[in-house]
Enzyme design. Structure first.
Site, PDB file in Angstrom:
ATOM      1  CD  GLU A  46      69.674   7.298  -6.360  1.00  0.00           C
ATOM      2  OE1 GLU A  46      69.676   6.588  -4.687  1.00  0.00           O
ATOM      3  OE2 GLU A  46      68.522   6.630  -6.825  1.00  0.00           O
ATOM      4  CG  PHE A  71      73.409  15.104  -3.947  1.00  0.00           C
ATOM      5  CD1 PHE A  71      71.077  15.018  -3.944  1.00  0.00           C
ATOM      6  CD2 PHE A  71      73.849  15.174  -5.063  1.00  0.00           C
ATOM      7  CE1 PHE A  71      70.399  15.563  -4.837  1.00  0.00           C
ATOM      8  CE2 PHE A  71      72.432  15.517  -6.531  1.00  0.00           C
ATOM      9  CZ  PHE A  71      70.988  15.186  -5.872  1.00  0.00           C
ATOM     10  CE  LYS A 116      70.193  18.855  -3.996  1.00  0.00           C
ATOM     11  NZ  LYS A 116      71.697  19.537  -3.987  1.00  0.00           N
ATOM     12  CG  ASP A 155      80.036  18.832  -9.706  1.00  0.00           C
ATOM     13  OD1 ASP A 155      80.177  18.124 -10.837  1.00  0.00           O
ATOM     14  OD2 ASP A 155      78.886  18.191  -9.142  1.00  0.00           O
TER      15      ASP A 155
END
Length: 362
Positions: A53, A56, A73, A171
């Site tokens: 989790e 997003f 996702k 990221d």
């Protein structure tokens, strides 16, 4: 790929258009899943199927009607921001093909649901092994850590230098490095990625990413380039070596980042004290030293002084004769295990690190 064609379609006309477009385009061999199939695969996104989790949304384990394990996702809410991240990730994943990048299996876009389907990674994420529920088991020995570092570096090098146009991930962190059944690294999560046109050296944009991994020039001024990913990779490399988090809280509420923690050990030449205690001394001392020095080069405050990911891969794999920059020797000091201290003043070669294993291959 014109993603807005399915993001803006009505629910009634969306699925036939998606199916037609994807299956006619052989460059994008995705599967367009139905919501019904993904609900069945994930047991209606049951809590017991949740494997991750983030900001997003959530990631769920599932098994298709064909018996294939997948990860799905599911974006939290349907908003312009979520729509953009969905579109960016599908667009980016459609462009890349590399054994160290998590591949796209397919997606679903309909109504308020945006779902992205990937291969399931049975060994979960790197963060699970370093700081999560598998950390105490210490399944990552030194050679596996080195393999993960090299695989992650090769995935990033592909994004920066081989993908067209080039891609900045923005990221890079331990939770975005997934591990397959052979512990091969798969760089994942391209929702913040940026495409860089030819001839453009950097972009100025809103800051995205995770505290502790952000390059100074990006965190302060929003100036993003490939060297920002290099900085983040340097933090990740120190994390892999030491088992420490990028930022830790000290007594009194003071925070210390991993570069501040490691710098005194580097200055003293005490490289062996940087290695994760869970390794119980079972590591190659020369390799620990050289990988720490590579990480310090990557995390230089000046982006101009950081290496490229091509050079990082070269150093990690021992390509001494092909590299363009040197990690250099400053003095003949001995560390606590009798090893020389290295810095950046005089030319000297990095100790060679053997190549990682490359099993056949998100």
């Amino acid at each position: 790929m014109p993603l807005n064609c399915f993001c803006c379609a009505t629910e009634e006309d969306r699925e036939p258009a998606e199916t037609s477009r994807v299956h006619k385009n052989r460059d994008y061999p995705w599967e367009v899943y139905s919501l019904k199939e993904l609900l069945h695969a994930t047991n209606s996104f049951h809590h017991d199927n949740k494997i991750g989790e983030g900001g997003f949304g959530s990631v769920y384990w599932g098994r298709t009607s064909k018996g294939v394990e997948i990860a799905v996702k599911r974006l939290k809410t349907m908003s312009p921001k979520a729509e953009m991240e969905f579109a960016v990730e599908v667009e980016i994943l459609g462009r890349v093909r590399h054994r160290n990048l998590l591949g796209l299996r397919g997606f679903y876009a309909g109504g308020d649901e945006r779902l992205i389907v990937y291969d399931f990674m049975p060994n979960h994420s790197l963060i699970t092994h370093l700081h999560g529920q598998l950390a105490a088991d210490c399944l990552l020995d030194w050679s596996t850590r080195l393999s993960i570092a090299i695989g992650s570096a090769e995935g990033l090098s592909y994004l920066h230098h081989e993908a067209n146009p080039h891609i900045i991930h923005r990221d890079i962190k331990a939770s975005n490095v997934l591990l397959d059944s052979e512990f091969e690294a798969k760089v994942a999560d391209f929702g913040f990625a940026k495409l860089i046109p030819d001839g453009v050296t950097h972009l100025t944009t809103r800051v995205k990413g995770t505290l502790g991994y952000l390059a100074p020039e990006y965190a302060m001024w929003g100036k993003v380039s490939e060297s920002c990913d290099v900085y983040s990779f340097g933090i990740l490399l120190l994390e892999i070596i030491s088992g420490k988090k990028p930022i830790e809280k000290l007594p009194g509420g003071v925070k210390r980042d991993i570069v501040q923690w490691v710098t005194p050990y580097v200055q003293k030449g005490a490289f062996n004290q940087i290695a994760d205690p869970r390794l119980k001394g079972k590591f190659d001392k020369v390799q620990v030293k050289s990988t720490v020095l590579i990480a310090m080069k990557c995390t230089d405050n000046s982006p101009d002084n950081r290496p490229t990911m091509i050079e990082v891969v070269d150093w990690l794999k021992g390509g001494i004769g092909r590299r363009k920059k040197e990690i250099t020797k400053v003095e003949d000091t001995e560390d606590d295990e009798g090893s020389e201290v290295y810095d950046e003043s005089q030319p000297e070669g990095v100790q060679q690190v053997p190549p990682h294993r490359t099993p056949d291959s998100r």
